[in-house]
Design an enzyme around this catalytic site. Structure first.
Site, mmCIF file in Angstrom:
data_model
loop_
_atom_site.group_PDB
_atom_site.id
_atom_site.type_symbol
_atom_site.label_atom_id
_atom_site.label_comp_id
_atom_site.label_asym_id
_atom_site.label_seq_id
_atom_site.Cartn_x
_atom_site.Cartn_y
_atom_site.Cartn_z
ATOM 1 N N GLY A 17 0.819 -1.211 0.000
ATOM 2 C CA GLY A 17 0.000 0.000 0.000
ATOM 3 C C GLY A 17 0.851 1.259 0.000
ATOM 4 O O GLY A 17 2.092 1.206 -0.058
ATOM 5 N N ASP A 38 0.580 -8.852 1.817
ATOM 6 C CA ASP A 38 -0.507 -8.009 1.290
ATOM 7 C C ASP A 38 -1.378 -8.858 0.381
ATOM 8 O O ASP A 38 -0.859 -9.693 -0.359
ATOM 9 C CB ASP A 38 0.097 -6.822 0.507
ATOM 10 N N ASN A 39 -2.694 -8.646 0.423
ATOM 11 C CA ASN A 39 -3.572 -9.368 -0.507
ATOM 12 C C ASN A 39 -3.966 -8.496 -1.698
ATOM 13 O O ASN A 39 -4.817 -8.888 -2.496
ATOM 14 C CB ASN A 39 -4.829 -9.900 0.205
ATOM 15 N N THR A 42 -6.420 -3.217 -1.931
ATOM 16 C CA THR A 42 -6.363 -1.797 -2.318
ATOM 17 C C THR A 42 -4.928 -1.384 -2.660
ATOM 18 O O THR A 42 -4.688 -0.233 -3.000
ATOM 19 C CB THR A 42 -6.882 -0.868 -1.189
ATOM 20 N N SER A 83 -5.164 -2.566 5.821
ATOM 21 C CA SER A 83 -6.567 -2.161 5.952
ATOM 22 C C SER A 83 -6.907 -1.218 4.811
ATOM 23 O O SER A 83 -6.089 -0.357 4.479
ATOM 24 C CB SER A 83 -6.824 -1.394 7.268
ATOM 25 N N ALA A 122 -1.044 0.467 12.992
ATOM 26 C CA ALA A 122 -1.433 1.689 12.279
ATOM 27 C C ALA A 122 -2.885 1.985 12.632
ATOM 28 O O ALA A 122 -3.806 1.416 12.052
ATOM 29 C CB ALA A 122 -1.279 1.507 10.773
ATOM 30 N N TYR A 153 -14.896 1.236 9.580
ATOM 31 C CA TYR A 153 -13.456 1.546 9.690
ATOM 32 C C TYR A 153 -13.137 2.014 11.112
ATOM 33 O O TYR A 153 -12.224 1.484 11.758
ATOM 34 C CB TYR A 153 -13.126 2.637 8.677
ATOM 35 N N LYS A 157 -10.864 -0.044 13.904
ATOM 36 C CA LYS A 157 -9.603 0.488 14.441
ATOM 37 C C LYS A 157 -9.677 0.641 15.966
ATOM 38 O O LYS A 157 -8.681 0.431 16.667
ATOM 39 C CB LYS A 157 -9.279 1.832 13.787
ATOM 40 N N TYR A 167 -3.194 -7.331 24.479
ATOM 41 C CA TYR A 167 -1.981 -8.151 24.292
ATOM 42 C C TYR A 167 -0.803 -7.558 25.061
ATOM 43 O O TYR A 167 0.049 -8.287 25.574
ATOM 44 C CB TYR A 167 -1.641 -8.290 22.794
HETATM 45 P P1 NAD Z 1 -3.545 1.624 1.270
HETATM 46 O O1 NAD Z 1 -4.913 1.198 0.857
HETATM 47 O O2 NAD Z 1 -2.664 2.249 0.251
HETATM 48 O O3 NAD Z 1 -2.745 0.416 1.906
HETATM 49 C C1 NAD Z 1 -3.359 -0.603 2.640
HETATM 50 C C2 NAD Z 1 -2.781 -1.934 2.191
HETATM 51 O O4 NAD Z 1 -3.331 -2.995 2.976
HETATM 52 C C3 NAD Z 1 -3.101 -2.249 0.726
HETATM 53 O O5 NAD Z 1 -1.931 -2.615 0.039
HETATM 54 C C4 NAD Z 1 -4.084 -3.422 0.821
HETATM 55 O O6 NAD Z 1 -4.041 -4.266 -0.307
HETATM 56 C C5 NAD Z 1 -3.633 -4.088 2.107
HETATM 57 N N1 NAD Z 1 -4.668 -4.899 2.753
HETATM 58 C C6 NAD Z 1 -5.927 -4.527 3.086
HETATM 59 N N2 NAD Z 1 -6.576 -5.561 3.651
HETATM 60 C C7 NAD Z 1 -5.693 -6.595 3.701
HETATM 61 C C8 NAD Z 1 -5.761 -7.927 4.187
HETATM 62 N N3 NAD Z 1 -6.882 -8.414 4.736
HETATM 63 N N4 NAD Z 1 -4.663 -8.713 4.086
HETATM 64 C C9 NAD Z 1 -3.531 -8.254 3.534
HETATM 65 N N5 NAD Z 1 -3.405 -6.995 3.053
HETATM 66 C C10 NAD Z 1 -4.476 -6.177 3.136
HETATM 67 O O7 NAD Z 1 -3.741 2.616 2.509
HETATM 68 P P2 NAD Z 1 -2.646 3.449 3.330
HETATM 69 O O8 NAD Z 1 -3.012 4.877 3.237
HETATM 70 O O9 NAD Z 1 -1.280 3.024 2.981
HETATM 71 O O10 NAD Z 1 -2.980 2.982 4.824
HETATM 72 C C11 NAD Z 1 -2.148 2.050 5.515
HETATM 73 C C12 NAD Z 1 -2.591 1.961 6.963
HETATM 74 O O11 NAD Z 1 -2.491 3.235 7.593
HETATM 75 C C13 NAD Z 1 -4.046 1.501 7.132
HETATM 76 O O12 NAD Z 1 -4.119 0.624 8.229
HETATM 77 C C14 NAD Z 1 -4.775 2.784 7.426
HETATM 78 O O13 NAD Z 1 -5.917 2.561 8.209
HETATM 79 C C15 NAD Z 1 -3.717 3.592 8.178
HETATM 80 N N6 NAD Z 1 -3.953 5.037 8.062
HETATM 81 C C16 NAD Z 1 -3.602 5.717 6.927
HETATM 82 C C17 NAD Z 1 -3.855 7.090 6.868
HETATM 83 C C18 NAD Z 1 -3.444 7.921 5.673
HETATM 84 O O14 NAD Z 1 -3.641 9.138 5.688
HETATM 85 N N7 NAD Z 1 -2.826 7.369 4.642
HETATM 86 C C19 NAD Z 1 -4.466 7.755 7.928
HETATM 87 C C20 NAD Z 1 -4.832 7.004 9.041
HETATM 88 C C21 NAD Z 1 -4.551 5.654 9.110
#
Ligand code: NAD
Ligand code: UDP
Length: 321
Positions: A17, A38-39, A42, A83, A122, A153, A157, A167
């Site tokens: 991601g 990663d699956n 997204t 996520s 995260a 969501y 979280k 844990y």
């Molecule tokens: P993103 O969608 O780019 O990355 C998330 C990754 O998780 C993707 O590659 C997706 O394929 C993978 N994924 C989702 N469900 C999965 C599963 N069941 N098994 C394996 N892989 C899975 O989003 P991001 O912006 O990079 O966010 C990453 C993390 O940071 C998330 O947990 C998100 O909640 C948290 N977060 C991000 C932001 C932000 O501003 N970018 C803000 C708050 C929290």
């Protein structure tokens, strides 16, 4: 600081991601070996293409809501970043979002416990919901609608945070929780619906910028390298309560749209659209805890970070499909 191996092994769930791939780059630069899981629900393999052939890197395609098996006897860090993260993603994927926040977090914590690893969750500013306290401090418990569309969501979280603390308290796992505020930069998906890629993509293709509501809602945008720096500092700290990481520079969404119009030089205009349900009216991190404990604060100025991001999207749009 807990004693950890010289060449640590880190697992990054969500490693393909936006944030997971930047975190991976930083960990490799710090001498870690990284196992990304990663699956691709997204995520995008283009985010990790540059790592192909790196002997210190391994990619596993797997859904972490199912049991995670790794043969390594010892792992040093588990970063649980998997996520869906953009509102349109988690509205389209409500049940996978709930599952990865709940079952995925449980599996990732189980992995950390089995391998005696530190665990970094995260989490998100969304745990504060539509906040009644402003700016948001870590001791605020939030204002979340559990049954609204964003609840899948936010509550996932919040559950993930509760599970992480359980844990820590019950199994004595070395856990950390980072509450991430809106972060942006290269490798976001152009069409992930979040406001930064949405407005830049629209501006660069001459389409009206879709401001939801009257644009008076606020957000505070952090450039990705600053965030990753804070996450790295938190991972090697021995602090176990949640820590906000984000840039306190707050602006309205209408001001943000005006800035994107100015910085891209587009002739595009603004089009007002309905405000999504439960869209938080304000958001700004209080980062005094991160400053005090991690000696961290963002360094990249808004204009500098946005210009880099605009360049990234300009190149992506010009690239052959
Ligand atoms: P993103 O969608 O780019 O990355 C998330 C990754 O998780 C993707 O590659 C997706 O394929 C993978 N994924 C989702 N469900 C999965 C599963 N069941 N098994 C394996 N892989 C899975 O989003 P991001 O912006 O990079 O966010 C990453 C993390 O940071 C998330 O947990 C998100 O909640 C948290 N977060 C991000 C932001 C932000 O501003 N970018 C803000 C708050 C929290
Ligand atoms: N937003 C907007 N137009 C868009 C996308 C988002 O006006 O095309 C608004 C959205 O309503 C919210 C803010 O921008 O108030 C930030 O939205 P984003 O999806 O980036 O993340 P959020 O902070 O809501 O999780």
């Amino acid at each position: 600081m807990p004693a950890r191996a010289q060449n640590p092994i880190s697992v990054v769930t969500g490693g393909a991601g936006f944030l997971g791939s930047h975190l991976t780059d930083r960990l490799l630069a710090e001498g870690h070996c990284v196992i990304a899981i990663d699956n691709l629900i997204t995520g995008n393999t283009a985010n990790i293409g540059h790592l192909a052939g790196d002997a210190n890197y391994r990619f596993i395609e797997h859904n972490v809501s199912d049991f995670i098996f790794l043969p390594e006897e010892k792992i040093d860090y588990v970063f649980h970043f998997a996520s869906p993260a953009s509102p349109i993603d988690y509205l389209e994927l409500p049940i996978p979002t709930l599952k990865v926040g709940a079952l995925g977090t449980h599996n990732a914590l189980g992995l950390a416990k089995a391998k005696t690893a530190a665990f970094i969750l995260a989490s998100t500013s969304e745990v504060y919901g539509d906040p009644l306290v402003h700016p948001q401090k870590e001791d605020y418990w939030g204002n979340v609608n559990p049954i609204g569309p964003r609840g899948v969501y936010d509550e996932a979280k919040r559950f993930a945070e509760a599970m992480t603390m359980a844990y820590h308290r019950y199994h004595r796992i070395d856990t950390k929780i980072v509450r991430i505020f809106n972060t942006y930069g290269p490798r976001m998906r152009l069409r992930d619906g979040r406001v930064v890629p949405a407005f830049i993509g629209q501006a660069l293709s001459g389409q009206p910028l879709s401001v939801f509501g009257d644009g008076s809602q606020t957000r505070s945008f952090c450039y990705v390298s600053d965030l990753i720096d804070g996450i790295f500092k938190l991972a090697v700290s021995d602090f176990h309560e949640p820590v906000n990481l984000g840039n306190p520079r707050e602006m309205t969404i209408k001001q943000f749209a005006d800035e994107i119009i100015r910085l891209t030089g587009t002739r595009a205009t603004i089009e007002f659209k309905p405000l999504p349900v439960d869209d938080p009216k304000v958001r700004q991190p209080d980062i005094s805890r991160a400053k005090g404990i991690l000696d961290w604060e963002p360094r990249v100025r808004f204009e500098e970070g946005i210009k880099k991001t605009i360049e990234y999207f300009r190149e992506s749009l010009a690239a052959p499909r």
